[in-house]
Scaffold this motif. Structure first.
Motif, PDB file in Angstrom:
ATOM      1  N   ALA A 264      21.532  41.332  34.163  1.00  0.00           N
ATOM      2  CA  ALA A 264      22.068  42.214  35.195  1.00  0.00           C
ATOM      3  C   ALA A 264      23.465  41.766  35.616  1.00  0.00           C
ATOM      4  N   LEU A 265      23.674  40.455  35.683  1.00  0.00           N
ATOM      5  CA  LEU A 265      24.992  39.943  36.050  1.00  0.00           C
ATOM      6  C   LEU A 265      26.025  40.300  34.983  1.00  0.00           C
ATOM      7  N   VAL A 266      25.692  40.105  33.728  1.00  0.00           N
ATOM      8  CA  VAL A 266      26.616  40.435  32.642  1.00  0.00           C
ATOM      9  C   VAL A 266      26.968  41.923  32.667  1.00  0.00           C
ATOM     10  N   GLY A 267      25.951  42.780  32.822  1.00  0.00           N
ATOM     11  CA  GLY A 267      26.205  44.215  32.879  1.00  0.00           C
ATOM     12  C   GLY A 267      27.094  44.593  34.046  1.00  0.00           C
ATOM     13  N   SER A 268      26.881  43.959  35.193  1.00  0.00           N
ATOM     14  CA  SER A 268      27.668  44.246  36.385  1.00  0.00           C
ATOM     15  C   SER A 268      29.117  43.819  36.211  1.00  0.00           C
ATOM     16  N   ILE A 269      29.328  42.615  35.667  1.00  0.00           N
ATOM     17  CA  ILE A 269      30.698  42.135  35.474  1.00  0.00           C
ATOM     18  C   ILE A 269      31.448  43.025  34.489  1.00  0.00           C
ATOM     19  N   LEU A 270      30.804  43.408  33.404  1.00  0.00           N
ATOM     20  CA  LEU A 270      31.475  44.272  32.434  1.00  0.00           C
ATOM     21  C   LEU A 270      31.842  45.626  33.046  1.00  0.00           C
ATOM     22  N   GLN A 271      30.950  46.182  33.861  1.00  0.00           N
ATOM     23  CA  GLN A 271      31.256  47.459  34.513  1.00  0.00           C
ATOM     24  C   GLN A 271      32.458  47.307  35.443  1.00  0.00           C
ATOM     25  N   SER A 272      32.523  46.200  36.187  1.00  0.00           N
ATOM     26  CA  SER A 272      33.637  45.963  37.084  1.00  0.00           C
ATOM     27  C   SER A 272      34.943  45.797  36.306  1.00  0.00           C
ATOM     28  N   LEU A 273      34.897  45.059  35.206  1.00  0.00           N
ATOM     29  CA  LEU A 273      36.093  44.864  34.390  1.00  0.00           C
ATOM     30  C   LEU A 273      36.566  46.175  33.784  1.00  0.00           C
ATOM     31  N   LYS A 274      35.651  47.005  33.344  1.00  0.00           N
ATOM     32  CA  LYS A 274      36.037  48.301  32.781  1.00  0.00           C
ATOM     33  C   LYS A 274      36.774  49.138  33.820  1.00  0.00           C
ATOM     34  N   ALA A 275      36.287  49.134  35.055  1.00  0.00           N
ATOM     35  CA  ALA A 275      36.937  49.902  36.108  1.00  0.00           C
ATOM     36  C   ALA A 275      38.338  49.368  36.412  1.00  0.00           C
ATOM     37  N   ARG A 276      38.529  48.060  36.247  1.00  0.00           N
ATOM     38  CA  ARG A 276      39.822  47.448  36.549  1.00  0.00           C
ATOM     39  C   ARG A 276      40.798  47.514  35.375  1.00  0.00           C
ATOM     40  N   ALA A 277      40.318  47.794  34.181  1.00  0.00           N
ATOM     41  CA  ALA A 277      41.144  47.757  32.971  1.00  0.00           C
ATOM     42  C   ALA A 277      41.956  49.040  32.839  1.00  0.00           C
ATOM     43  N   THR A 278      42.944  49.170  33.696  1.00  0.00           N
ATOM     44  CA  THR A 278      43.795  50.360  33.727  1.00  0.00           C
ATOM     45  C   THR A 278      45.149  50.047  33.089  1.00  0.00           C
ATOM     46  N   VAL A 279      45.921  51.093  32.853  1.00  0.00           N
ATOM     47  CA  VAL A 279      47.239  50.931  32.246  1.00  0.00           C
ATOM     48  C   VAL A 279      48.086  49.964  33.086  1.00  0.00           C
ATOM     49  N   GLY A 280      48.678  48.989  32.418  1.00  0.00           N
ATOM     50  CA  GLY A 280      49.517  47.999  33.084  1.00  0.00           C
ATOM     51  C   GLY A 280      48.824  46.711  33.442  1.00  0.00           C
ATOM     52  N   VAL A 281      47.495  46.696  33.434  1.00  0.00           N
ATOM     53  CA  VAL A 281      46.759  45.467  33.739  1.00  0.00           C
ATOM     54  C   VAL A 281      46.893  44.498  32.561  1.00  0.00           C
ATOM     55  N   ASN A 282      47.101  43.241  32.876  1.00  0.00           N
ATOM     56  CA  ASN A 282      47.277  42.210  31.859  1.00  0.00           C
ATOM     57  C   ASN A 282      45.926  41.632  31.452  1.00  0.00           C
ATOM     58  N   LEU A 283      45.785  41.309  30.180  1.00  0.00           N
ATOM     59  CA  LEU A 283      44.536  40.704  29.704  1.00  0.00           C
ATOM     60  C   LEU A 283      44.228  39.404  30.436  1.00  0.00           C
ATOM     61  N   LEU A 284      45.241  38.663  30.814  1.00  0.00           N
ATOM     62  CA  LEU A 284      45.019  37.415  31.542  1.00  0.00           C
ATOM     63  C   LEU A 284      44.479  37.676  32.948  1.00  0.00           C
ATOM     64  N   GLU A 285      44.838  38.820  33.529  1.00  0.00           N
ATOM     65  CA  GLU A 285      44.260  39.200  34.813  1.00  0.00           C
ATOM     66  C   GLU A 285      42.770  39.477  34.665  1.00  0.00           C
ATOM     67  N   LEU A 286      42.392  40.177  33.606  1.00  0.00           N
ATOM     68  CA  LEU A 286      40.969  40.437  33.360  1.00  0.00           C
ATOM     69  C   LEU A 286      40.203  39.129  33.208  1.00  0.00           C
ATOM     70  N   ASP A 287      40.795  38.174  32.517  1.00  0.00           N
ATOM     71  CA  ASP A 287      40.148  36.881  32.325  1.00  0.00           C
ATOM     72  C   ASP A 287      39.981  36.156  33.657  1.00  0.00           C
ATOM     73  N   GLU A 288      40.999  36.204  34.516  1.00  0.00           N
ATOM     74  CA  GLU A 288      40.922  35.531  35.810  1.00  0.00           C
ATOM     75  C   GLU A 288      39.870  36.193  36.701  1.00  0.00           C
ATOM     76  N   TRP A 289      39.812  37.513  36.698  1.00  0.00           N
ATOM     77  CA  TRP A 289      38.785  38.213  37.464  1.00  0.00           C
ATOM     78  C   TRP A 289      37.388  37.832  36.978  1.00  0.00           C
ATOM     79  N   THR A 290      37.244  37.711  35.655  1.00  0.00           N
ATOM     80  CA  THR A 290      35.948  37.311  35.102  1.00  0.00           C
ATOM     81  C   THR A 290      35.558  35.925  35.595  1.00  0.00           C
TER      82      THR A 290
END
Length: 258
Positions: free
Chosen positions: A18-44
């Motif tokens: 459930a935690l993995v599914g939740s984190i992936l859903q949150s990352l997908k919502a945040r993965a918008t144009v202009g977001v850096n891959l390193l930002e996604l990693d830090e959020w994770t």
């Protein structure tokens, strides 16, 4: 090593999934144009820490990589498909992004991946490729039952991918999972039915169909980790961790709304 989990361990596996599914859903919502891959990693990193969990990736150093991986989520863009190492790249409209995440919580790991298009430009061929991996995963899950063999799952997955017209690489595929992220048995994305390990209730498997549009050959980036299509073609990858039950399969890594 192949582990068969007891009921208490399966309960913990549900929490991790459930935690993995939740984190992936949150990352997908945040993965918008202009977001850096390193930002996604830090959020994770932050979401894993907030949950009191541990990354399966940051210290991961298998024989096939140039380890340790040193990051918290795999971020594969466009022609990258597996083990995508986060780097200084801002997402662009139309990018095909795969996020692959494995986390351990209270001693049990879960692993999942999603592919999706960033922004508004969605090429039909990209959507079709993502759909093929999702349908292949569903077919593999549908083949799970006690007494089935790993080859039955591989054939179910491979049939969908081949009928969709994609070449299949059998080197990297699904795997057992439990107290550690990668365990036996290996679950190739194509195979012969009636062959391989016999499934038993309590077994956890991470099933992960992935394809490249026009090749089955991979090349490795200079980072020693990121695997790309040899032709530069687009790629897609979908994964869930499932538990074998007395009657079939329980998907553990669904997002909260699923």
């Amino acid at each position: 090593m192949i582990e068969i989990l007891n009921p208490e361990e399966l309960s913990r596996a549900r929490d991790t999934g459930a935690l993995v599914g939740s984190i992936l859903q949150s990352l997908k919502a945040r993965a918008t144009v202009g977001v850096n891959l390193l930002e996604l990693d830090e959020w994770t990193k932050e979401m894993i820490a907030d949950a009191g969990a541990e990354s399966c990736y940051v210290d991961y150093a298998p024989s096939f990589g140039r380890g340790p991986f040193g990051h918290y989520v795999c971020t594969a863009v466009n022609d990258a498909v597996l083990h995508g190492m986060p780097h200084d790249y801002a997402l662009a409209d139309g990018d095909l992004l795969t996020l692959d995440l494995a986390v351990s919580l209270r001693g049990i790991a879960a692993d999942a991946a999603i592919s999706f298009i960033v922004g508004e430009t969605k090429a039909p061929e990209d959507l079709a490729m993502i759909d093929a991996t999702e349908r292949a995963l569903a077919a593999g899950i549908a083949a799970v039952r006690p007494g089935a063999r790993v080859g039955d799952l591989s054939r179910a997955i491979g049939t969908v991918l081949r009928e969709a017209g994609y070449p299949i690489n059998r080197e990297f595929g699904g795997h057992g999972i439990g107290s550690t992220m990668h365990q036996d048995p290996h679950v190739a994305n194509d195979g012969r039915p009636g062959r391989g390990y016999i499934l038993r209730p309590g077994l956890l498997l991470a099933l992960e169909p992935w394809v490249m549009a026009d090749t089955d050959r991979l090349v490795t980036d200079d980072d020693g980790w990121t695997l790309r299509s040899a032709t530069g073609s687009r790629t897609a990858h979908t994964e869930h961790t499932i538990a074998v039950t007395a009657t079939g399969a329980e998907v553990l890594t669904l997002p909260p709304s699923a």
